[in-house]
Design a protein around this motif. Structure first.
Motif, short mmCIF file in Angstrom:
data_model
loop_
_atom_site.label_atom_id
_atom_site.label_comp_id
_atom_site.label_asym_id
_atom_site.label_seq_id
_atom_site.Cartn_x
_atom_site.Cartn_y
_atom_site.Cartn_z
N ASP A 235 -47.85 -34.94 22.93
CA ASP A 235 -48.39 -36.28 23.15
C ASP A 235 -47.54 -37.05 24.15
O ASP A 235 -48.05 -37.70 25.08
CB ASP A 235 -48.43 -37.06 21.83
N TRP A 236 -46.24 -37.02 23.96
CA TRP A 236 -45.32 -37.78 24.81
C TRP A 236 -45.35 -37.28 26.25
O TRP A 236 -45.41 -38.06 27.20
CB TRP A 236 -43.91 -37.70 24.24
N VAL A 237 -45.31 -35.95 26.44
CA VAL A 237 -45.33 -35.39 27.79
C VAL A 237 -46.63 -35.74 28.50
O VAL A 237 -46.64 -36.10 29.68
CB VAL A 237 -45.12 -33.86 27.75
N TRP A 238 -47.75 -35.65 27.79
CA TRP A 238 -49.04 -36.01 28.39
C TRP A 238 -49.04 -37.48 28.83
O TRP A 238 -49.48 -37.81 29.94
CB TRP A 238 -50.18 -35.76 27.41
N ASP A 239 -48.53 -38.37 27.99
CA ASP A 239 -48.48 -39.79 28.33
C ASP A 239 -47.61 -40.03 29.57
O ASP A 239 -47.96 -40.83 30.44
CB ASP A 239 -47.95 -40.60 27.15
N CYS A 240 -46.49 -39.32 29.65
CA CYS A 240 -45.60 -39.48 30.80
C CYS A 240 -46.27 -39.00 32.09
O CYS A 240 -46.20 -39.67 33.13
CB CYS A 240 -44.30 -38.71 30.59
N LEU A 241 -46.91 -37.84 32.03
CA LEU A 241 -47.58 -37.31 33.21
C LEU A 241 -48.73 -38.22 33.63
O LEU A 241 -48.88 -38.56 34.82
CB LEU A 241 -48.10 -35.90 32.95
N PRO A 298 -54.21 -27.77 39.02
CA PRO A 298 -54.85 -29.09 38.95
C PRO A 298 -54.27 -29.92 37.81
O PRO A 298 -53.65 -29.39 36.89
CB PRO A 298 -56.32 -28.75 38.70
N VAL A 299 -54.47 -31.22 37.89
CA VAL A 299 -54.01 -32.09 36.82
C VAL A 299 -54.81 -31.77 35.56
O VAL A 299 -56.05 -31.77 35.59
CB VAL A 299 -54.18 -33.57 37.19
N PRO A 300 -54.15 -31.46 34.46
CA PRO A 300 -54.89 -31.09 33.24
C PRO A 300 -55.50 -32.31 32.57
O PRO A 300 -55.02 -33.44 32.75
CB PRO A 300 -53.80 -30.47 32.35
N PRO A 301 -56.55 -32.11 31.79
CA PRO A 301 -57.09 -33.21 30.99
C PRO A 301 -56.20 -33.44 29.78
O PRO A 301 -55.25 -32.69 29.54
CB PRO A 301 -58.46 -32.67 30.57
N CYS A 302 -56.50 -34.45 29.02
CA CYS A 302 -55.81 -34.65 27.75
C CYS A 302 -55.96 -33.38 26.92
O CYS A 302 -57.07 -32.84 26.81
CB CYS A 302 -56.38 -35.84 27.01
N PRO A 303 -54.89 -32.85 26.36
CA PRO A 303 -54.98 -31.59 25.61
C PRO A 303 -55.99 -31.60 24.48
O PRO A 303 -56.49 -30.54 24.09
CB PRO A 303 -53.55 -31.41 25.06
N TYR A 304 -56.31 -32.78 23.98
CA TYR A 304 -57.21 -32.86 22.83
C TYR A 304 -58.64 -33.18 23.23
O TYR A 304 -59.48 -33.41 22.38
CB TYR A 304 -56.69 -33.90 21.84
N ASN A 305 -58.93 -33.17 24.55
CA ASN A 305 -60.27 -33.45 25.03
C ASN A 305 -61.15 -32.23 24.82
O ASN A 305 -60.89 -31.17 25.36
CB ASN A 305 -60.21 -33.81 26.53
N GLN A 306 -62.22 -32.36 24.08
CA GLN A 306 -63.08 -31.22 23.78
C GLN A 306 -64.19 -31.02 24.82
O GLN A 306 -64.95 -30.07 24.74
CB GLN A 306 -63.73 -31.41 22.40
N ILE A 307 -64.31 -31.96 25.77
CA ILE A 307 -65.38 -31.87 26.75
C ILE A 307 -65.01 -30.87 27.82
O ILE A 307 -63.96 -30.96 28.44
CB ILE A 307 -65.66 -33.25 27.37
N SER A 308 -65.88 -29.88 28.07
CA SER A 308 -65.63 -28.89 29.10
C SER A 308 -65.64 -29.56 30.46
O SER A 308 -66.46 -30.42 30.74
CB SER A 308 -66.71 -27.80 29.06
N ILE A 309 -64.68 -29.18 31.32
CA ILE A 309 -64.59 -29.76 32.64
C ILE A 309 -64.72 -28.66 33.68
O ILE A 309 -64.53 -27.50 33.41
CB ILE A 309 -63.27 -30.52 32.82
N LYS A 310 -65.05 -29.07 34.90
CA LYS A 310 -65.25 -28.10 35.96
C LYS A 310 -63.94 -27.61 36.56
O LYS A 310 -63.85 -26.51 37.05
CB LYS A 310 -66.12 -28.73 37.06
N SER A 311 -62.93 -28.47 36.55
CA SER A 311 -61.67 -28.10 37.17
C SER A 311 -60.84 -27.32 36.18
O SER A 311 -60.17 -27.89 35.32
CB SER A 311 -60.90 -29.34 37.62
N GLN A 312 -60.89 -26.01 36.24
CA GLN A 312 -60.18 -25.15 35.30
C GLN A 312 -59.27 -24.20 36.06
O GLN A 312 -59.64 -23.73 37.14
CB GLN A 312 -61.17 -24.32 34.48
N PRO A 313 -58.08 -23.91 35.53
CA PRO A 313 -57.19 -22.96 36.20
C PRO A 313 -57.68 -21.54 36.00
O PRO A 313 -58.40 -21.28 35.06
CB PRO A 313 -55.85 -23.18 35.50
#
Length: 313
Positions: A235-241, A298-313
């Motif tokens: 949580d903390w690392v995601w908020d910082c990024l 690419p910049v990752p989404p929030c780790p807890y986001n369940q919505i599929s996104i197009k930008s995937q590694p």
């Protein structure tokens, strides 16, 4: 990479292993001792694990798993030298690592340099890639955490403790098994389905990578935190990024900030690996390439986001 010869079978009665007096550590499956063994008239120091929770396994299953793990050979894996499987006696003899665990290096005393930490992270990633894709039989470790990463005489990371490992056949991509692993490192899919893939290790590696970057535990209730911090590392690392404050993640460590691009890359890789949505979590090969800068991250989404996104590694 070619795999090594099979592990040596020891007898519990012939005193090939002895001097198991110095305890090195304890795990969920037994106690690890420092011991010695004579091989080809040469005395060798070993780490010997006495297992106490494999009695439910059949003798054939135990020997089959030991044989497969014993044949693995990679510079970032602990090598199984031999084993004992007689009656109630279950011993696993591994190489002895003089510099202890990654947990001790990260969380006790002076932290390793940024260069050392990035080398350790890369070593674990390559070891997992070998287990997942380069072994004759795919191995899912199932318990990647800093206590199970040992450091050799040059502080190279070596994955150890295969007590929880799940072995898969080459044509098998999923396995049915009970929840395995350690709190704080267990992938969410363990709790939703009995089918898991190698991506459970990817999740655990992501948590481990963030721990290596920050020298902070994945969950730490003992530290004092400001209102902007969280005891949950992800949580903390995601908020910082997300807030553009990646320097806070390393406590303004000069060596890490000297190559801010590399720091941000590793942080983003860690956050991609801990995505709750398995489908957007990378395989270890992709994670390794991202860490090395071979492919863009690419910049990752929030780790807890369940919505599929197009930008995937």
């Amino acid at each position: 990479m070619a795999e090594s010869r099979a592990a040596k079978r020891f007898s519990n009665t012939d005193q090939e292993t002895n001097g198991l007096a110095e305890e090195l550590g304890r795990g969920s499956f037994g106690i690890v001792y420092k011991g010695t063994i004579v091989i080809n008239d040469s005395e060798n120091i070993l780490a010997v694990k006495k297992l106490d929770r494999v009695t439910e396994d059949s003798e054939n299953e135990f020997k089959a798993e030991v044989d497969i793990i014993g044949r693995t050979h990679h510079k970032n894996l602990i090598r199984l030298i031999g084993f004992c499987n007689e009656g109630q006696h279950r011993l696993l003899a591994y190489e002895y690592m003089p510099n202890g665990t990654l947990a001790a290096a990260l969380f006790v005393g002076a932290k390793p340099s940024w260069k050392q930490r990035t080398q350790m992270a890369t070593g674990v990633a390559k070891g997992l890639l070998y287990l997942h894709e380069e072994c004759t039989t795919q191995i899912i470790h199932c318990d990647i955490k800093p206590q199970n990463i040992l450091l050799d005489d040059r502080y190279n990371a070596r994955i150890s403790d295969f007590g929880l490992a799940k072995l898969l056949r080459k044509n098998q991509s999923k396995t049915l098994t009970n929840i395995r692993g350690t709190k704080g490192y267990v992938a969410p899919e363990w709790f939703r389905s009995s089918q898991v893939t190698a991506k459970v290790d990817v999740y655990s590696f992501g948590v481990l990578l963030l721990e290596i970057i920050t020298c902070r535990r994945s969950v730490d209730q003992n530290m004092e935190f400001t209102e902007e911090e969280s005891p949950i590392l992800v949580d903390w690392v995601w908020d910082c990024l997300a807030g553009g404050k990646v320097e806070i993640i390393v406590g303004n460590e000069a060596e890490a900030l000297a190559d801010r691009a590399a720091l941000e890359r590793l942080v983003k890789v860690g956050l991609w690996c801990v995505q709750e949505d398995v489908s957007v979590r990378p395989m270890m090969r992709t994670a390794c390439l991202m860490m090395e800068g071979v492919i863009d991250v690419p910049v990752p989404p929030c780790p807890y986001n369940q919505i599929s996104i197009k930008s995937q590694p």
